[in-house]
Design an enzyme around this catalytic site. Structure first.
Site, short mmCIF file in Angstrom:
data_model
loop_
_atom_site.label_atom_id
_atom_site.label_comp_id
_atom_site.label_asym_id
_atom_site.label_seq_id
_atom_site.Cartn_x
_atom_site.Cartn_y
_atom_site.Cartn_z
N ASP A 85 24.61 39.43 58.97
CA ASP A 85 26.18 39.13 58.86
C ASP A 85 25.97 37.42 59.20
O ASP A 85 24.73 36.85 59.69
CB ASP A 85 26.88 39.59 60.22
CG ASP A 85 28.46 39.36 59.89
OD1 ASP A 85 28.75 38.83 58.68
OD2 ASP A 85 29.16 39.44 60.72
N ASP A 119 34.72 40.44 55.96
CA ASP A 119 35.92 40.85 56.24
C ASP A 119 36.95 40.48 55.07
O ASP A 119 37.53 39.50 55.15
CB ASP A 119 36.39 40.18 57.41
CG ASP A 119 35.45 40.30 58.61
OD1 ASP A 119 35.02 41.54 58.74
OD2 ASP A 119 34.91 39.54 59.23
N GLU A 124 26.02 32.91 55.38
CA GLU A 124 26.31 32.26 54.21
C GLU A 124 25.75 30.67 54.10
O GLU A 124 25.48 30.32 52.87
CB GLU A 124 27.98 31.98 54.15
CG GLU A 124 28.66 33.34 53.58
CD GLU A 124 28.66 34.21 54.83
OE1 GLU A 124 28.82 35.46 54.44
OE2 GLU A 124 28.85 33.90 55.98
#
Length: 274
Positions: free
Chosen positions: A170, A270, A173
């Site tokens: 997670d 999300d 990015e």
């Protein structure tokens, strides 16, 4: 076969295909953010069992970590002995989350990371200072030849405490709670951080909630040119470790790139889409 199908087939062949997942990965999974402790997880698994609801895998979000530091386990609330007893009792597999930022404070593996010199740097040569769940962090540079070894060592330290069957990647990015870097503001003529075309939302910048674009990876590769590859290279390092445990691996990554499917699957994060 139509010309369009031929092109798609060629494209997938060029990308190198995709990872063959273990059979359990196709089963029933339970994941949530907000477990307070291992007793709550056991209560949930007990309810699955008593109600005869199928379940193969239980996942852990950042709750299980000690102060949200990668490769650690909260020894009080998620005691490894109790975690192992729970997984063995209910015969479940475990997939923990791992975030991209390496904590600077309260981190037993921080000194090793500094020794290996694995972090992304800002243009003045110091390690780029970001902020994520554990507070101040540096970000591993997966272009650096030492980083994969460090990453796999961290995973091995986690595995020794509670054996996992897959990994959930997670914040890769890479995600940053501050814009670009702490205590930094770009000049207006900084073309990497203020390019003529700004792909961000109105009022945001290309470096909003991520690294500054003039950050430097190993070999003087700028973040501007390498941004989209972070998740892929992190997945590859994770894959290389998981291959030592099983011939079939399972990685779920929030950030992917062309070819990531060779080693990892993708999730949408999300997703607040309407």
């Amino acid at each position: 076969e139509s010309p369009a199908e031929t092109v798609v087939r060629q494209y997938h062949k060029y990308l190198g295909g995709w990872a063959l997942h273990p059979f359990w990965a196709m089963g029933h999974h339970q994941s949530r953010w907000g477990f307070k402790n291992v007793d709550q997880m056991s209560w949930v698994l007990g309810n699955y069992s008593s109600h005869n609801i199928p379940l193969d895998v239980i996942w852990s979000d950042i709750d299980y970590m000690e102060k949200y530091v990668d490769f650690t386990i909260d020894q009080k609330n998620f005691n490894p002995t109790k975690m192992n007893e729970m997984l063995q009792k209910y015969k479940k597999r475990w997939v923990p989350i791992i975030d991209a930022g390496i904590a600077i404070h309260n981190n037993p593996l921080y000194d090793l990371a500094v020794e290996k010199q694995i972090f992304v740097r800002d243009p003045n040569g110091t390690y780029l200072l970001g902020e994520v769940w554990p507070g101040d962090v540096h970000f591993p540079d997966f272009f650096h030849p030492n980083t994969s070894e460090y990453w796999q060592y961290g995973l091995s330290q986690l595995y020794k405490q509670v054996p996992f069957s897959g990994i959930w990647l997670d914040m890769n990015e890479v995600s940053n709670f501050v814009a670009g870097e702490k205590h930094w503001t770009p000049s207006k003529d900084d073309i990497l951080n203020n390019p003529p075309y700004n792909p961000a939302l109105p009022g945001q910048h290309i470096y909003t909630r991520t690294m500054r674009m003039d950050a430097l990876h190993y070999g003087n590769i700028t973040e501007y040119n390498a941004h989209s590859t972070f998740g892929f290279l992190e997945s590859l390092a994770t894959y290389e470790y998981l291959k030592t445990l099983s011939p079939l691996t399972f990685i779920l990554s929030r950030s992917t790139f062309y070819g990531s499917g060779q080693v990892a699957s993708h999730w949408t994060g999300d997703n607040f889409a309407s």
